[in-house]
Design a protein around this motif. Structure first.
Motif, PDB file in Angstrom:
ATOM      1  N   LYS A 205       0.836  -1.194   0.000  1.00 58.45           N
ATOM      2  CA  LYS A 205       0.000   0.000   0.000  1.00 58.45           C
ATOM      3  C   LYS A 205       0.869   1.242   0.000  1.00 58.45           C
ATOM      4  O   LYS A 205       2.018   1.226   0.438  1.00 58.45           O
ATOM      5  CB  LYS A 205      -0.928   0.017   1.204  1.00 58.45           C
ATOM      6  N   LEU A 206       0.311   2.289  -0.541  1.00 63.38           N
ATOM      7  CA  LEU A 206       0.962   3.589  -0.549  1.00 63.38           C
ATOM      8  C   LEU A 206       0.035   4.581   0.126  1.00 63.38           C
ATOM      9  O   LEU A 206      -1.129   4.701  -0.249  1.00 63.38           O
ATOM     10  CB  LEU A 206       1.281   4.032  -1.974  1.00 63.38           C
ATOM     11  N   ILE A 207       0.549   5.264   1.132  1.00 59.65           N
ATOM     12  CA  ILE A 207      -0.249   6.192   1.930  1.00 59.65           C
ATOM     13  C   ILE A 207       0.269   7.600   1.678  1.00 59.65           C
ATOM     14  O   ILE A 207       1.436   7.892   1.964  1.00 59.65           O
ATOM     15  CB  ILE A 207      -0.164   5.848   3.424  1.00 59.65           C
ATOM     16  N   ASP A 208      -0.578   8.439   1.122  1.00 59.82           N
ATOM     17  CA  ASP A 208      -0.249   9.846   0.903  1.00 59.82           C
ATOM     18  C   ASP A 208      -0.793  10.665   2.068  1.00 59.82           C
ATOM     19  O   ASP A 208      -1.996  10.636   2.342  1.00 59.82           O
ATOM     20  CB  ASP A 208      -0.867  10.356  -0.397  1.00 59.82           C
ATOM     21  N   ILE A 209       0.082  11.404   2.730  1.00 63.80           N
ATOM     22  CA  ILE A 209      -0.334  12.323   3.789  1.00 63.80           C
ATOM     23  C   ILE A 209      -0.187  13.736   3.238  1.00 63.80           C
ATOM     24  O   ILE A 209       0.911  14.150   2.854  1.00 63.80           O
ATOM     25  CB  ILE A 209       0.511  12.146   5.058  1.00 63.80           C
ATOM     26  N   HIS A 210      -1.289  14.451   3.175  1.00 67.15           N
ATOM     27  CA  HIS A 210      -1.302  15.777   2.573  1.00 67.15           C
ATOM     28  C   HIS A 210      -1.168  16.845   3.651  1.00 67.15           C
ATOM     29  O   HIS A 210      -1.763  16.742   4.733  1.00 67.15           O
ATOM     30  CB  HIS A 210      -2.600  15.981   1.786  1.00 67.15           C
ATOM     31  N   PHE A 211      -0.406  17.880   3.326  1.00 72.07           N
ATOM     32  CA  PHE A 211      -0.156  18.977   4.253  1.00 72.07           C
ATOM     33  C   PHE A 211      -0.569  20.296   3.615  1.00 72.07           C
ATOM     34  O   PHE A 211      -0.515  20.453   2.389  1.00 72.07           O
ATOM     35  CB  PHE A 211       1.333  19.055   4.627  1.00 72.07           C
ATOM     36  N   THR A 212      -0.962  21.212   4.459  1.00 73.56           N
ATOM     37  CA  THR A 212      -1.253  22.555   3.999  1.00 73.56           C
ATOM     38  C   THR A 212       0.054  23.334   3.837  1.00 73.56           C
ATOM     39  O   THR A 212       1.135  22.839   4.158  1.00 73.56           O
ATOM     40  CB  THR A 212      -2.179  23.276   4.982  1.00 73.56           C
ATOM     41  N   ALA A 213      -0.065  24.573   3.349  1.00 71.51           N
ATOM     42  CA  ALA A 213       1.127  25.402   3.181  1.00 71.51           C
ATOM     43  C   ALA A 213       1.790  25.724   4.509  1.00 71.51           C
ATOM     44  O   ALA A 213       2.978  26.030   4.564  1.00 71.51           O
ATOM     45  CB  ALA A 213       0.762  26.687   2.456  1.00 71.51           C
ATOM     46  N   LEU A 214       1.023  25.630   5.607  1.00 71.34           N
ATOM     47  CA  LEU A 214       1.572  25.900   6.935  1.00 71.34           C
ATOM     48  C   LEU A 214       2.116  24.650   7.608  1.00 71.34           C
ATOM     49  O   LEU A 214       2.546  24.700   8.755  1.00 71.34           O
ATOM     50  CB  LEU A 214       0.495  26.525   7.824  1.00 71.34           C
ATOM     51  N   GLY A 215       2.085  23.527   6.896  1.00 73.24           N
ATOM     52  CA  GLY A 215       2.622  22.300   7.464  1.00 73.24           C
ATOM     53  C   GLY A 215       1.651  21.510   8.296  1.00 73.24           C
ATOM     54  O   GLY A 215       2.056  20.585   9.006  1.00 73.24           O
ATOM     55  N   LYS A 216       0.358  21.834   8.230  1.00 73.46           N
ATOM     56  CA  LYS A 216      -0.644  21.092   8.978  1.00 73.46           C
ATOM     57  C   LYS A 216      -1.222  19.981   8.105  1.00 73.46           C
ATOM     58  O   LYS A 216      -1.403  20.147   6.900  1.00 73.46           O
ATOM     59  CB  LYS A 216      -1.771  22.017   9.438  1.00 73.46           C
TER      60      LYS A 216
END
Length: 1093
Positions: A205-216
């Motif tokens: 499996k491949l898990i993408d964790i997305h972040f905002t421009a502020l790193g959240k």
């Protein structure tokens, strides 16, 4: 097998070595490799080893593993050795330590922190690739990486609890017990009782964790490699879907689950294994009403479940699990009607396995029996029994514009039946995942930065390798090329393009092995797809075709029968083609899909609709072949590789230390094989000679250019980069300047980063004080102006108020006087009325008292008459009772008088005894007084005699020293004995040498004795007087008077003996000090004193 030792001697090509265990052996000199010094044992980074060889690396990893240091570095690669136990290195304190850069020890937190900082600073998407074989701990390593990213990103969202509560849905539908996975994984939560026997159906499996421009963290997405997840009997992952869900529940708010599973497990089981947990839970926990509607039996009555003779798991209650599953359905908002449809589909799958066939002709054509199983399946999916019978017993062939129904053979009918069962279950699982996504509001598009964590299945080489291992190893071959290209090939190509002077590292490229799989038209995948679509093809024809076209390839090895071998990057693997064609084909016929589309049930129609809408698998044209499983897997793998190539990679190599999954066991051969497979030794070599940190001159200047202490003439980025490196005293061998980039060795960038942070903190501090000063100055200016305005306003307001008050003052005074006068008049009137009322009430009361006295006289007279009448009417019984009470009182009075006489007699006896006791005490006191007088007289005479003797012989005894003497009189009195106490304290040492010191000491000793005598006399007099004063015996006393008298007498005798002994000691001391002329006189008074005593 390697061992450490010391070379004793060398002779030619042989050497004598003393091993660390004390044994001495003779080995060939060519087999000896240098060992690293003791100071380098257990180093964090393997590139620090002075001698880089296989036994040194193995020994270093083993030493760290024995101390629970499971993480090591091999240059840019993190090595994680599975401890198979809980190691306490993942708490909040460790997260804080790595976040604040308080430690630089190798850890999955450290590599996750580097990836996060690189993403935020350089605006790149990154990926963490966790590789390793089954049981190496890839899933758990990925989980801890995501936990650390969650702590950095501060994940938020309201869906965490719902995900956590719904884990049992995917656990029930996506997990099964396997034959090998009998022990829990190293980090498995104890809250999951099935974890010790689970097979994770997410093989990669491949898990993408997305972040905002502020790193959240803004969301996450999980993808798996579809269609490769087939039956895998002898090897599986031990982590469960529950672990993945529990992890994501801590870090994401929007999760898109895209999962598949081993479809063939529904219809085929190996010995000692179970199918998916939901089947057993449904059979064990369904209530009676649901059983009746579904015509549900027990698990041992279904053919799909009894194949392996394993229906239960020790310590697991399937019925209780079913109740928790229904609660989870309610949490994800799956209504009761949809729940019953889900259970109906599960029951239909179980009943499909019980459908049997009968042969109808000599060509072995069959048709389904119209028994209970067939009728139950037709009822559950909502179709007619004869339609179901026709769909699984016949196949329609297109002939021109017409189609002809052809009966199937027994094996074809069984395959069609099993394909229908697998399709229903797989579609049901996808539908459940979609419902979870809808419940979590998943599927949103995320814009911004991301970190991908890939947890891919490891390379496998089993005793019998089939189509599953073929696909898994092909995927690992492609990932190994990505690893090689990133660390070796692309690295060296970039050095050449930048003109960097360095020694190239030779590594093995696996492109030829990949060509063996992918090359058209003679690659293994192309030939497999071609043979899958060919009529009358078998596994033997596939094997022969592969040998015919690929024998000339050095990476292909033909074998006897149905087997063939492939020389992978990790080693040679022998594959058995038995079942290759069946597993590669999609046996689901168009008749079955059309049957489902015509069913009355909502879910079968939905499954068929999705099947019709799938691209590349058109079922509208019956003669169009469907895409094979292998080609679909290849397409998904290429998509995955494209995603990895578009991001920067960080690698984590997970090592399985032993095959038995035991803590503390380290099998060197197994570890060495894995290190070779993953190319760790090449990684170490290239890292030692390479430059892992690189930045363009422009980026380097923008980031660190402000650190230059002096301006330079040339302002181009390259000149600034060189000036910066010289300013920070970076050694020339630690960096190289390329055409467009600056290359730094490991650890060199940290000095620049630390200085940059320090300067930035100083700048921020200066800005803080400057802004504070400016704000305070502005405040003071505004405050000064505000005071002037405020004072003027107050003065104007005062003047206005003063004028208004002056005009109003006289009016107010008049009103107040009027009010006071009115108040006084009211009070005076009230006082006058109260006095009048009091006088009136007094007059009325006098009149009433006269009347009441007259009335009271009449009442008393009437009462006397009534009392007289009552006395006359007294009954005789009352008189008898009164007489009885009088007699009883007289009797009690007599008893009390007798008791008083007895007490008076006892009192007289007591007084007689006390008179006798008082007489005795008086006689005793007189005797003591006589003895005291006698002792006092003797002491006085002795003292006078001693004083006379001392005066006569003082000059003759000046040289005589006493070894012991008493202290002064004051000290002697402090140390004297109280009643029953000890003798006075005796001080050692000589007195000061003064005239008359010894004689004065003797006089002092006798004076002390006399003083003690007086003290004792007073004490005994007081004690005797206290006894004489007692006249009435105390009943609560602990000791009677006789005992007290005896005690006092004993104390007196004891003191008298002690006192006599001390007088004798004084005599002896005086004798030793030399008074020969006074011996005679002393004997006289001493003998007299002794006789008196």
């Amino acid at each position: 097998m390697w061992g450490s030792g010391t070379i004793q001697s060398t002779s030619g090509e042989e050497s004598i070595v003393s091993l660390s265990n004390g044994n001495v052996i003779k080995v060939s000199t060519s087999q000896l490799l240098p060992a690293n010094p003791g100071i380098l044992e257990g180093v964090n980074d393997l590139i620090q080893l002075s001698y880089l060889n296989e036994p040194s690396v193995l020994h270093n990893l083993k030493r760290r593993y024995s101390h629970d240091m499971i993480y090591s570095k091999a240059g840019p690669v993190l090595i994680a050795v599975n401890p198979f136990k809980d190691v306490q290195i993942y708490g909040k304190d460790f997260v804080t330590s790595y976040r604040e850069k308080a430690t630089d020890s190798p850890h999955v937190f450290a590599i996750a922190d580097n990836a996060y900082n690189e993403m935020m600073n350089e605006f790149h998407n990154l990926n963490l690739s966790c590789s390793g074989e089954t049981g190496a701990g890839k899933t758990e390593t990925a989980k801890f990486a995501m936990q650390y990213l969650a702590s950095l990103g501060g994940g938020y969202g309201g869906k965490e609890c719902k995900i956590l509560q719904t884990h049992c849905i995917l656990e029930a539908f996506g997990n099964a017990k396997t034959s090998r996975n009998d022990s829990s994984s190293r980090f498995v939560s104890s809250s999951s009782p099935l974890s010790f026997a689970h097979c994770s159906l997410l093989k990669g499996k491949l898990i993408d964790i997305h972040f905002t421009a502020l790193g959240k963290i803004s969301g996450a997405n999980i993808q798996t490699c579809k269609h490769v997840l087939l039956e895998k009997v002898s090897s599986c992952h031990s982590s469960t879907l529950y672990q993945v869900l529990s992890l994501l529940s801590c870090i994401v708010s929007d999760v898109d689950f895209f999962v598949t599973f081993e479809q063939s497990r529904v219809v085929q089981l190996a010995a000692g294994e179970r199918s998916y947990h939901i089947f057993y839970q449904l059979c064990a926990g369904a209530p009676p009403a649901l059983r009746e509607r579904l015509n549900l039996k027990m698990a041992n009555e279904y053919n799909y479940l009894v194949q392996s003779d394993c229906l239960v798991i020790n310590g697991v209650d399937d019925g209780q699990k079913f109740q928790k599953l229904k609660e989870a359905f309610d949490i994800v908002q799956i209504c009761k009607e949809e729940q019953e449809q889900v259970f109906a589909m599960l029951a239909a799958v179980l009943w499909l396995g019980n459908i049997s066939f009968q042969v109808t002709d000599k060509e072995n054509h069959v048709e389904a029996l119209a028994d209970e199983a067939l009728t139950s399946v037709a009822t559950l999916i909502g179709c007619a029994p004869h339609e179901l019978m026709q769909a699984i017993s016949t196949h329609r062939i297109q002939v021109g514009k017409d189609s002809i129904a052809k009966k199937l053979t027994l094996q074809q009918a069984i395959d069609t039946r099993d394909a229908l069962a697998k399709f229903i279950y797989a579609s049901l699982f996808d539908w459940l995942v979609e419902q979870i996504n809808n419940s979590l509001e998943a599927g949103k598009k995320h814009i911004g930065r991301s970190i991908s964590i890939i947890d891919i299945y490891g390379f496998e080489s089993l005793k019998k390798n089939s189509f599953e291992q073929f696909c898994i190893n092909y995927a690992n071959e492609r990932l190994q090329q990505h690893f090689n290209r990133h660390l070796f090939k692309l690295e060296q190509e970039e050095y050449d393009l930048e003109g960097i002077d360095w020694t190239k590292v030779v590594f093995e490229d696996n492109q030829e092995c990949l060509d063996l799989f992918e090359k058209k038209p003679l690659g293994i995948l192309s030939l497999l797809d071609e043979e899958s679509n060919a009529p009358n093809s078998t596994d033997f024809t596939l094997a022969n075709k592969l040998k015919q076209h690929l024998n000339s390839n050095s990476y292909f090895k033909g074998d006897r029968g149905r087997a063939f071998g492939v020389l992978h990057f990790a080693g040679e693997v022998l594959y058995d083609t038995n079942g290759f064609l069946d597993k590669n084909r999609d046996p689901l016929s168009s008749e079955v899909v059309q049957l489902l589309s015509s069913c009355d049930g909502q879910l079968p129609q939905l499954f068929a609709k999705k099947m019709f809408n799938q691209p590349l698998q058109s079922v509208t044209s019956l003669d169009t072949p469907m895409q094979s499983v292998a080609l679909q897997f290849k397409g998904q793998l290429f998509k995955l590789m494209h995603q990895l190539e578009s991001t920067r990679s960080h690698f984590i190599c997970c090592i399985k230390p032993n095959s038995k999954q035991l803590p503390g066991t380290y099998e060197e051969d197994l570890v060495l094989q894995q290190l070779r497979c993953y190319g760790i030794f090449e990684v170490i070599r290239i890292s030692r000679s390479g430059y892992p940190t690189r930045m363009t001159h422009q980026a380097f200047t923008e980031r660190y250019g402000f650190l230059l202490s002096e301006p330079i003439v040339s302002q181009d980025p390259l000149s600034i980069s060189v000036a910066l490196l010289k300013q920070f005293n970076v050694l020339p061998q630690m960096y190289q300047i390329g055409y467009t980039k600056v290359f730094l060795r490991t650890g060199q960038i940290s000095a620049l980063e630390d200085r940059r942070k320090q300067v930035l903190r100083g700048v921020i501090e200066v800005q803080k004080y400057f802004r504070g000063h400016r704000a305070r100055r502005l405040f003071h200016e505004l405050n000064k102006g505000a005071k002037i305005v405020c004072g003027e306003n107050i003065r104007r307001k005062y003047a206005t108020e003063s004028n208004r008050c002056s005009a109003f003052a006289s009016q107010l005074l008049d009103e107040q006087l009027t009010a006071v006068i009115y108040l006084q008049s009211v009070i005076r009137g009230w006082l006058a009325r109260r006095r009048f009322n009091n006088m009136h009430n007094l007059k009325q009361s006098n009149r009433g008292s006269v009347k009441s006295r007259r009335k009271m006289g009449r009442k008393i007279f009437e009462a006397k008459d009534m009392l007289h009448e009552q006395q006359i009417q007294v009954l005789p019984s009352v008189m008898a009772e009164l007489q009885r009470r009088v007699l009883k009182a007289e009797t009690n009075l007599g008893q009390k008088e007798h008791e008083n006489a007895t007490l008076r007699e006892q009192l007289q006896k007591s007084e007689a005894r006390w008179l006798d006791y008082e007489a005795k005490m008086k006689s005793m006191e007189e005797m003591w007084q006589k003895q005291m007088v006698s002792l006092q007289t003797s002491l006085t005479a002795a003292r006078k005699s001693l004083a006379a003797d001392n005066g006569a012989g003082q000059l003759g005894r000046a040289d005589v020293l006493s070894p012991r003497c008493y202290d002064s009189e004051d000290n002697m009195s402090m140390g004297s004995r109280t009643t029953g106490g000890n003798t006075p304290v005796l001080f050692s040492g000589a007195m000061p040498d003064v005239v008359g010191g010894r004689e004065n000491g003797s006089l002092n000793a006798l004076g002390n004795l006399l003083k003690e005598f007086e003290q004792r006399k007073q004490n005994f007099d007081a004690d005797a007087k206290s006894l004489m004063d007692i006249r009435v015996p105390q009943q609560a006393s602990n000791m009677n008077p006789d005992d007290e008298l005896r005690t006092l007498r004993l104390r007196f005798e004891t003191w008298k003996k002690d006192y006599k002994l001390r007088l004798k000691e004084a005599k002896a001391r005086l004798h030793k000090r030399g008074h020969p002329e006074s011996d005679k006189s002393r004997r006289k008074w001493w003998g007299k004193l002794g006789s008196r005593a």
